[in-house]
Design a protein around this motif. Structure first.
Motif, PDB file in Angstrom:
ATOM      1  N   ARG A 199     -21.209   0.447   3.772  1.00 24.37           N
ATOM      2  CA  ARG A 199     -20.072   0.587   2.867  1.00 24.37           C
ATOM      3  C   ARG A 199     -18.996   1.491   3.464  1.00 24.37           C
ATOM      4  NH1 ARG A 199     -20.873  -0.423  -2.793  1.00 24.37           N
ATOM      5  NH2 ARG A 199     -22.933  -1.236  -3.291  1.00 24.37           N
ATOM      6  N   GLY A 203     -15.222   0.597   4.116  1.00 29.50           N
ATOM      7  CA  GLY A 203     -14.272   1.357   3.312  1.00 29.50           C
ATOM      8  C   GLY A 203     -13.200   2.039   4.146  1.00 29.50           C
ATOM      9  N   HIS A 206     -10.323  -0.714   4.686  1.00 27.45           N
ATOM     10  CA  HIS A 206      -9.405  -1.164   3.624  1.00 27.45           C
ATOM     11  C   HIS A 206      -9.876  -0.798   2.218  1.00 27.45           C
ATOM     12  CE1 HIS A 206     -12.479  -4.184   3.745  1.00 27.45           C
ATOM     13  NE2 HIS A 206     -11.955  -4.868   4.733  1.00 27.45           N
ATOM     14  N   LYS A 207     -10.589   0.321   2.106  1.00 24.91           N
ATOM     15  CA  LYS A 207     -11.050   0.833   0.810  1.00 24.91           C
ATOM     16  C   LYS A 207     -12.185  -0.009   0.224  1.00 24.91           C
ATOM     17  CE  LYS A 207      -9.110   0.261  -3.210  1.00 24.91           C
ATOM     18  NZ  LYS A 207      -8.225   0.302  -4.394  1.00 24.91           N
ATOM     19  N   HIS A 208     -12.050  -1.314   0.225  1.00 19.16           N
ATOM     20  CA  HIS A 208     -13.101  -2.192  -0.295  1.00 19.16           C
ATOM     21  C   HIS A 208     -14.316  -2.051   0.626  1.00 19.16           C
ATOM     22  CE1 HIS A 208      -9.768  -4.049  -2.535  1.00 19.16           C
ATOM     23  NE2 HIS A 208      -9.128  -4.020  -1.381  1.00 19.16           N
ATOM     24  N   ASP A 209     -15.454  -1.647   0.063  1.00 21.57           N
ATOM     25  CA  ASP A 209     -16.533  -1.220   0.950  1.00 21.57           C
ATOM     26  C   ASP A 209     -17.652  -2.235   1.131  1.00 21.57           C
ATOM     27  OD1 ASP A 209     -17.820  -1.026  -1.480  1.00 21.57           O
ATOM     28  OD2 ASP A 209     -18.325   1.100  -1.291  1.00 21.57           O
ATOM     29  N   ARG A 210     -17.342  -3.510   0.879  1.00 19.14           N
ATOM     30  CA  ARG A 210     -18.334  -4.555   1.135  1.00 19.14           C
ATOM     31  C   ARG A 210     -17.625  -5.816   1.616  1.00 19.14           C
ATOM     32  NH1 ARG A 210     -22.741  -4.365  -3.722  1.00 19.14           N
ATOM     33  NH2 ARG A 210     -23.745  -5.816  -2.336  1.00 19.14           N
ATOM     34  N   PRO A 403     -12.418  -8.748   1.892  1.00 13.41           N
ATOM     35  CA  PRO A 403     -12.951  -7.626   1.114  1.00 13.41           C
ATOM     36  C   PRO A 403     -13.661  -8.142  -0.128  1.00 13.41           C
ATOM     37  CG  PRO A 403     -10.670  -7.222   1.753  1.00 13.41           C
ATOM     38  CD  PRO A 403     -10.959  -8.653   2.078  1.00 13.41           C
ATOM     39  N   ASN A 404     -14.786  -7.527  -0.471  1.00 15.98           N
ATOM     40  CA  ASN A 404     -15.596  -8.074  -1.559  1.00 15.98           C
ATOM     41  C   ASN A 404     -14.868  -8.079  -2.893  1.00 15.98           C
ATOM     42  OD1 ASN A 404     -15.897  -5.108  -1.804  1.00 15.98           O
ATOM     43  ND2 ASN A 404     -17.355  -5.626  -3.405  1.00 15.98           N
ATOM     44  N   SER A 405     -13.979  -7.124  -3.112  1.00 17.91           N
ATOM     45  CA  SER A 405     -13.314  -7.035  -4.415  1.00 17.91           C
ATOM     46  C   SER A 405     -12.442  -8.245  -4.704  1.00 17.91           C
ATOM     47  CB  SER A 405     -12.468  -5.757  -4.486  1.00 17.91           C
ATOM     48  OG  SER A 405     -13.267  -4.617  -4.284  1.00 17.91           O
ATOM     49  N   TRP A 406     -12.063  -8.969  -3.664  1.00 25.69           N
ATOM     50  CA  TRP A 406     -11.255 -10.169  -3.878  1.00 25.69           C
ATOM     51  C   TRP A 406     -12.074 -11.261  -4.557  1.00 25.69           C
ATOM     52  CZ3 TRP A 406      -8.016 -11.103   1.228  1.00 25.69           C
ATOM     53  CH2 TRP A 406      -7.253  -9.958   1.486  1.00 25.69           C
TER      54      TRP A 406
END
Length: 529
Positions: A199, A203, A206-210, A403-406
């Motif tokens: 992570r 991170g 690009h902040k998104h850690d997955r 990034p996983n958050s997408w």
């Protein structure tokens, strides 16, 4: 039908089984894999346990998800309309992440629901903590007694003595909202013994850690560590990796073991554990040397000008000079250097590297545990791996890695409470300034050193006595009633940590729960319940 008189006679004498069956009136119907959603409210099928009798059962098929890992694969709970009991679980074809398929853990959920060791009612300790004495109490008693202890702690003004320690979340941040409403810095997790290394590497980019890889559309699939059969997202990833390979993608597996996944790979690189960054930096150097980097992506999305200002303030601030200086920075990372560090033949480094550096925007990479969490400095494994995506411009592309958050739905909660005005040093000790997640592996040692105590301590689907390397230190902490005033274990079944609780509150499995699930199991966003 028996093919001969001898077979017919043997069947009648019961020497061999009679497998003949009556002609089914439905035998002319088209074959299908799943019941139609139109029939889920009243599905009819034969009871397999009644064979060879033809006994029909009527079911309501209720969509749910599996709770046995973070994939949250879709399932259908078959609820017997006569008894109201769940009789089995099968894959839900309408679930866009798992698409009707599950691993063995999905159907096995029925064994968990019917487990004779399940905790069905709130339990309260009798006698010494850990002695094994329990009594059944009502939910009203449990809630009144526990809430009184929480209230007593909050009334002292302490910001760090009510703690919620979670193993499997499943609540999408709602528990954190409650902790903030109480004004306490009380959230702890298992992440630092699980995946914080990987992570942190992501991170820092690009902040998104997955990562959220698009395996199905990739040209090259690069997996680091024992990925498929033992990692998170096994089932949905496996489907899409196979689809990508059937469409011509090359599979590269970096794993010291010849795992089941590695056995199916085009290239298997059994690197020395922890040496992977040397390999990735060698491939990064090959990309730069051959000019195979995505100039437009890097020029727009990489902070190369800031790096020049910080590291080379006297150099021209041009992208061309940035590339030249980057090559100088990575000069030592030759294929020969990588081969020596990783203890693999240099020919393997070059051959697999050729596939990687020529994948362009369809380079799909993934790492989670093992290499990134099992070695000192393992966060550099994820950081250098994602560097390959950055150089090739395969970030957020079709066939690349996003990034996983997408690909994850995260609900926006109403009326969010403010962050607590306090700091829990048992979770984030000041000497671990750069810790990416709570330092839960050393919690018992911090308590033993007199760094703090807890008035109320919740463990939720969390069993450190069994899963952490130093389980006996956890037992020592949990037995100490001065260190932990009250321990509440939230768990569906008995476990080694719940044995040392003051209250055990039962939790539900799969079809019994009402959580929102959304995880980056594929290149798309979905929500399940």
């Amino acid at each position: 039908m028996a093919d001969s008189l001898i077979e017919e006679l043997a069947q009648k004498l019961r020497i061999i089984p009679n497998l003949d069956r009556e002609h089914s009136p439905e035998s002319g119907a088209a074959l299908r894999k799943f019941p139609s959603p139109d029939d889920w409210h009243d599905h009819v099928e034969l009871d397999a346990n009644e064979w060879p009798k033809r006994v029909e059962r009527r079911y309501s098929l209720v969509p749910t998800t599996c709770f046995n890992c973070e994939s949250a694969c879709g399932m259908l709970a078959y609820v017997d309309k006569e008894s109201g009991q769940v009789t089995k679980f099968e894959g839900n074809p309408q679930h866009p992440g798992s698409r009707g398929r599950t691993c063995a853990k999905g159907p096995a959920t029925i064994n968990q629901i019917q487990d004779t060791e399940r905790i069905m009612h709130p339990m309260r300790r009798i006698g010494r903590r850990g002695a094994g004495g329990w009594e059944r109490i009502s939910w009203d008693e449990a809630l009144d007694e526990i809430s009184a202890k929480i209230r007593a702690s909050l009334k002292t003004g302490a910001k760090d003595r009510v703690v919620y320690h979670v193993g499997r979340p499943g609540h999408e941040g709602y528990a954190n909202r409650i902790l903030k409403a109480w004004g306490v810095d009380g959230h702890n997790s298992h992440t630092n013994i699980c995946s914080a290394g990987a992570r942190l590497g992501y991170g820092l980019w690009h902040k998104h850690d997955r990562p959220s890889p698009d395996h199905a559309n990739a040209k090259v699939i690069l997996l680091t560590s024992s990925h498929l059969e033992t990692g998170h997202y096994f089932n949905p990833h496996a489907q899409r990796i196979l689809e990508g390979m059937m469409d011509g993608a090359k599979l590269i597996v970096i794993d010291p073991r010849l795992s089941n996944t590695a056995a199916m790979a085009d290239h298997w690189l059994p690197t020395w554990p922890g040496s992977e960054p040397a390999l990735f930096l060698a491939w990064a150097k090959m990309i730069l040397e051959r000019g195979l980097y995505d100039r437009k992506f890097m020029q727009n999305w990489v902070n190369w000008e800031m790096w020049l200002d910080a590291a080379h303030p006297d150099e021209p601030r041009t992208f061309e000079r940035f590339i030249e200086l980057l090559l100088e920075e990575y000069a030592e990372y030759t294929p020969e250097f990588a081969a020596e560090e990783c203890r693999i033949p240099v020919e393997q480094v070059i051959e697999a590297g050729e596939a990687v550096i020529n994948a362009g925007s369809r380079l799909c990479t993934h790492v989670w545990r093992a290499a990134a969490i099992g070695n000192l400095g393992g966060w550099q494994v994820a950081r250098t791996l994602h560097l390959l995506n950055v150089l090739t411009g395969s970030v957020g592309t079709e066939g690349g890695t996003a990034p996983n958050s997408w690909s994850k739905f995260k609900p926006e909660l109403f009326d969010n409470p403010p962050d607590p005005d306090g700091w829990n040093e048992l979770h984030y000790p000041p000497e671990y300034t750069l810790s990416h997640y709570e330092m839960s592996p050393i919690l018992p040692h911090l308590v033993k050193d007199g760094r703090g105590t807890m008035d109320v301590y919740f463990t939720r689907v969390f069993n450190p006595v069994w899963t952490y390397p130093d389980g006996f230190s956890w037992i020592e902490m949990l037995e100490n009633e001065e260190a932990i005033g009250c321990h509440i274990a939230l768990t569906p079944t008995w476990n080694e940590t719940a044995f040392f609780a003051d209250y055990v509150l039962p939790m539900g499995h799969a079809s019994e729960r009402h959580d929102i699930n959304s995880y980056a199991t594929s290149a798309g966003k979905w929500v399940a319940f």
